[in-house]
Design a protein around this motif. Sequence first.
Motif, PDB file in Angstrom:
ATOM      1  N   TRP A  65       3.591   8.113   7.423  1.00 23.39           N
ATOM      2  CA  TRP A  65       4.885   8.657   6.778  1.00 23.39           C
ATOM      3  C   TRP A  65       5.402   9.678   7.879  1.00 23.39           C
TER       4      TRP A  65
ATOM      5  N   GLU B 269      -2.004   9.800   7.980  1.00 26.20           N
ATOM      6  CA  GLU B 269      -2.653  10.445   6.948  1.00 26.20           C
ATOM      7  C   GLU B 269      -2.537  10.321   5.647  1.00 26.20           C
ATOM      8  N   GLY B 270      -1.757   9.219   5.316  1.00 23.49           N
ATOM      9  CA  GLY B 270      -1.737   8.468   3.904  1.00 23.49           C
ATOM     10  C   GLY B 270      -1.007   9.445   2.919  1.00 23.49           C
ATOM     11  N   GLU B 271      -1.552   9.492   1.783  1.00 24.93           N
ATOM     12  CA  GLU B 271      -0.915  10.153   0.621  1.00 24.93           C
ATOM     13  C   GLU B 271      -0.617  11.675   1.057  1.00 24.93           C
TER      14      GLU B 271
ATOM     15  N   ALA C 182       0.964   4.186  -2.943  1.00 26.50           N
ATOM     16  CA  ALA C 182       0.667   5.411  -2.655  1.00 26.50           C
ATOM     17  C   ALA C 182       1.647   6.405  -3.041  1.00 26.50           C
TER      18      ALA C 182
ATOM     19  N   SER D 159      -1.043   1.738   7.762  1.00 26.24           N
ATOM     20  CA  SER D 159      -2.350   2.426   7.638  1.00 26.24           C
ATOM     21  C   SER D 159      -2.161   3.927   7.501  1.00 26.24           C
ATOM     22  N   GLY D 160      -0.954   4.266   6.483  1.00 32.18           N
ATOM     23  CA  GLY D 160      -0.972   5.522   5.946  1.00 32.18           C
ATOM     24  C   GLY D 160       0.158   6.281   6.668  1.00 32.18           C
TER      25      GLY D 160
ATOM     26  N   GLY E 236       0.657  -1.356  -0.043  1.00 28.54           N
ATOM     27  CA  GLY E 236       0.041   0.074  -0.050  1.00 28.54           C
ATOM     28  C   GLY E 236       0.866   1.254   0.203  1.00 28.54           C
ATOM     29  N   GLY E 237       1.910   1.280   0.690  1.00 31.64           N
ATOM     30  CA  GLY E 237       2.627   2.374   0.755  1.00 31.64           C
ATOM     31  C   GLY E 237       3.577   2.652  -0.564  1.00 31.64           C
TER      32      GLY E 237
ATOM     33  N   GLN F 107       8.126   4.673   6.302  1.00 31.54           N
ATOM     34  CA  GLN F 107       6.846   4.278   6.115  1.00 31.54           C
ATOM     35  C   GLN F 107       6.470   3.227   7.183  1.00 31.54           C
TER      36      GLN F 107
END
Length: 426
Positions: free
Chosen positions: A311, A333-335, A222, A308-309, A218-219, A305
Amino acid sequence: MKAGLLGGDAFRTPGVAAETAAEAVRSRLRILVYPHELAMGGSQINALELAGAVRDVGHDVFVFATKGVLLDKVQELNLPYIEAPQSRFAVDPATTRKLTATVRELGIDLVHPYEWTAILNTTFGPGLSTGTNVVMTVLSMDVPDFLPRHLPLIVGTPALADMEARRRGNIHVVEPPIDTIFNKPRGIAASRQELGVNEKTCVISIVGRLTTDLGKLGGVLAAINVVDRLLAHCDVTLVIAGDGEGYSQVRELAGRVNSSHGREVIRVLGNVLDPRAIYDAADIVLGMGSSALRGMAHAKPLIVQGRSGFWLTSSPETEEQFLRGGWFGAAGEGEAELEEALTSLVSNPSRRELLGAYGRALVEDRFSLGSAAERLLSIYHAQLSTPTRATALATSLARTGIETAKFRLVMKLLENTRAKHPAGGS
């Protein structure tokens, strides 16, 4: 001696093999290191590099594992190699039989398995049938509850050790070591020329498994989406090295982004056995765990990373968080969070240089391979000197056997459910 060719004094005579644990503590140890596989991964690389470092201070170290791409690294380190059978589940009868036979044949003093499948095979193989000493390591951020509690456990972070101390004793921390001589800056221009990357573009590099484990896939997806957006106002290239079940998904998304820009802005290299040029060619590294540390060893600014978002940029301000909890995070907060962190670094070369120098100094000071090998040997010696009480052994084995059987039943039920109701099916 080449890997896979065990000859000459690699084998002990029966008399020498009968050496007591107390004598082994005072002499040259014979250690069997058992990574759960030789696929590319941080745990496996740490196991092999530590094995080499322990061998270099005067002990006999062997590697037992299924074949994989890291067999080349076993050969590079000149470690004697014994091939493990391919298996689907632990505890695997063919694996435990060969492991036990290997321990007897080589006169092994201590087996060191990494991750839960290798740990279970060792526990119910030579650990049970021959009473061989065992030290186990879990470098994943999740330690299965069914692991035996009579054996010493090594984890990679103080925070994980504190969590495990609530349910077991004999916990040790050996932070993921980095060979800072092997992993060091070599010259960004030469590395970019090796990879065929434009000298003027800002390069963002990712080296890691393309799997769903710990949110890695997922990372990466993203990061591709964020780089796609960054290209609207700056010249950036994303280089991705790694393999796994998510490889085709990464290739597909990268292909769409490359087509929309009319050039290769996302480079997907697949598995790269020696990724030093990928770290070295970067202006910024994204990663977790050992890959994050290797990025810093190459004097690159790092954005860590997590799942669950998560970074977060590694810096003196965030150092305490990462030293305690590992180079990972649980939620973010993801992307949007990644885009903000990347924008800040892409636009500020001087900050990139400062953070790169900071990271290199931190790895040299805190994560040296030699210090980790010394710590590991002290744990080996303590285990060889400490007898296990029969009642504690019986209780631990019974509990692990029951809990493992429950785990396997649940996994089988999930497998059957997925087979009956595949994703996208009715």
